[in-house]
Design a protein around this motif. Structure first.
Motif, PDB file in Angstrom:
ATOM      1  N   MET A  61      -6.822   5.906 -19.555  1.00 45.74           N
ATOM      2  CA  MET A  61      -6.699   6.782 -20.716  1.00 45.74           C
ATOM      3  C   MET A  61      -5.353   7.500 -20.692  1.00 45.74           C
ATOM      4  O   MET A  61      -4.765   7.713 -19.644  1.00 45.74           O
ATOM      5  N   ILE A  62      -4.915   7.870 -21.885  1.00 47.88           N
ATOM      6  CA  ILE A  62      -3.658   8.597 -22.050  1.00 47.88           C
ATOM      7  C   ILE A  62      -3.962   9.893 -22.789  1.00 47.88           C
ATOM      8  O   ILE A  62      -4.501   9.872 -23.899  1.00 47.88           O
TER       9      ILE A  62
ATOM     10  N   ALA B 262      -5.118   6.951 -15.283  1.00 51.73           N
ATOM     11  CA  ALA B 262      -5.390   5.762 -14.467  1.00 51.73           C
ATOM     12  C   ALA B 262      -4.049   5.093 -14.188  1.00 51.73           C
ATOM     13  O   ALA B 262      -3.006   5.527 -14.682  1.00 51.73           O
ATOM     14  N   ASP B 263      -4.063   4.057 -13.383  1.00 52.22           N
ATOM     15  CA  ASP B 263      -2.843   3.271 -13.151  1.00 52.22           C
ATOM     16  C   ASP B 263      -2.517   2.476 -14.411  1.00 52.22           C
ATOM     17  O   ASP B 263      -3.382   1.783 -14.963  1.00 52.22           O
ATOM     18  N   HIS B 264      -1.278   2.562 -14.864  1.00 55.28           N
ATOM     19  CA  HIS B 264      -0.861   1.839 -16.064  1.00 55.28           C
ATOM     20  C   HIS B 264       0.561   1.322 -15.899  1.00 55.28           C
ATOM     21  O   HIS B 264       1.385   1.946 -15.209  1.00 55.28           O
TER      22      HIS B 264
ATOM     23  N   ARG C 222       0.960   6.429 -12.324  1.00 59.31           N
ATOM     24  CA  ARG C 222      -0.202   6.676 -11.476  1.00 59.31           C
ATOM     25  C   ARG C 222      -1.098   7.732 -12.124  1.00 59.31           C
ATOM     26  O   ARG C 222      -0.643   8.491 -12.986  1.00 59.31           O
ATOM     27  N   PRO C 223      -2.356   7.815 -11.709  1.00 60.17           N
ATOM     28  CA  PRO C 223      -3.222   8.862 -12.263  1.00 60.17           C
ATOM     29  C   PRO C 223      -2.612  10.251 -12.078  1.00 60.17           C
ATOM     30  O   PRO C 223      -2.170  10.597 -10.978  1.00 60.17           O
TER      31      PRO C 223
ATOM     32  N   ARG D 287       0.360  -1.527 -20.880  1.00 63.17           N
ATOM     33  CA  ARG D 287      -0.301  -2.822 -20.653  1.00 63.17           C
ATOM     34  C   ARG D 287      -1.757  -2.730 -21.119  1.00 63.17           C
ATOM     35  O   ARG D 287      -2.502  -1.835 -20.718  1.00 63.17           O
ATOM     36  N   GLY D 288      -2.159  -3.652 -21.988  1.00 59.76           N
ATOM     37  CA  GLY D 288      -3.493  -3.629 -22.572  1.00 59.76           C
ATOM     38  C   GLY D 288      -3.509  -3.031 -23.957  1.00 59.76           C
ATOM     39  O   GLY D 288      -4.456  -3.245 -24.710  1.00 59.76           O
TER      40      GLY D 288
END
Length: 286
Positions: free
Chosen positions: A1-2, A66-68, A95-96, A116-117
């Motif tokens: 999540m962002i 989360a990791d992104h 990183r989170p 990503r995603g």
């Protein structure tokens, strides 16, 4: 999540829009600089039409939960991730708890923050794009908004499919290619030459709908309006004042003023990066 900590002057979720609905009165909308969005997605290995955040004049601060993998494209600007300076057109690892903070662009207007995603907020009529004219789609981002991120669909970045990096306007005037429009009978014989002679400046009342230009008047042989007809992205419309209007991503689906020319796709992407006061000259494309 962002998580959105602060949106800056304006930030929207945008993908490549909702094509094929003009007959229903729904425009395509989508990213103002499509090339910058597609480049970001290709760097990340996303589908070209994955949604990202379009940031106007910087100022966006977001926290990752989360990791992104993240990429910045479009207008270049100073940026920090977890307090360290980072560059655009480069795949970054968040990183989170990391915060991405964007400054003000050194040139250009719109920067894209892709992950990503892709941003996976709910679709409206098949798209995650905000249409400012119709007020359709996910609304402009606000402090406290939380954006979901989709699952990665491709195995990794596809470097051989990359588009060129977005280029900020160089020099006093951006050069944009035009193709002739379909309403030559509404214009004086010297109209095309006047348009190419220019030059023009972007006025402050420009937005995602259109760039309004101040400069050489494009003379018309007919005044008033005719029966409205379909409009496309990049159409250069000339109202009775003779001051050209170039339509961008959120253009209306129809218009009643004659179209003297249409900018190329690459030209519209470049025009979408102009700020009020920036200069533009037109040239005949092929």
């Amino acid at each position: 999540m962002i998580e959105v900590l602060q949106p800056g002057p304006a930030a929207y979720v945008e993908d490549l829009g909702r094509p094929g609905l003009a007959s229903l009165g729904v425009g395509r909308s989508g990213a103002a600089d499509r090339g910058a969005l597609v480049r970001a997605n290709r760097l990340l290995g996303n589908p070209d039409d994955a949604a990202a955040i379009e940031v106007t004049l910087g100022g966006l601060h977001v926290r990752f939960h989360a990791d992104h993998l993240v990429v910045l494209t479009g207008a270049p600007l100073p940026a920090r991730l977890a307090g360290a300076p980072v560059s655009g057109d480069t795949v970054l690892r968040a990183r989170p708890g990391d915060v991405l903070a964007l400054g003000i662009p050194t040139a250009g207007l719109r920067t894209y923050v892709a992950v990503r995603g892709g941003v996976a907020c709910p679709q409206v009529l098949g798209s995650r794009s905000w249409d400012a004219l119709a007020e359709l789609g996910p609304p402009p981002l606000r402090e406290g908004d939380v954006l979901p991120v989709g699952a990665a669909e491709w195995p990794g970045p596809v470097a051989d499919r990359l588009l060129p990096a977005s280029s900020a306007p160089a020099g006093d005037y951006l050069a944009v290619d035009l193709l002739p429009g379909v309403r030559a009978e509404w214009f004086a014989p010297e109209a095309w030459g006047a348009l190419l002679e220019g030059p023009y400046r972007v006025t402050p009342d420009s937005n995602r709908v259109a760039l309004r230009l101040d400069g050489t008047v494009v003379p018309r042989s007919e005044q008033g309006e005719y029966v409205s007809e379909g409009l496309v992205r990049g159409a250069v419309q000339v109202p009775p004042s003779g001051a050209p209007v170039v339509f961008l991503a959120d253009h209306p689906v129809t218009g009643g003023y004659p179209v003297v020319a249409v900018a190329t796709a690459a030209g519209v992407d470049a025009l979408a990066q102009l700020r009020p006061g920036d200069g533009v000259r037109f040239r005949r494309g092929e």
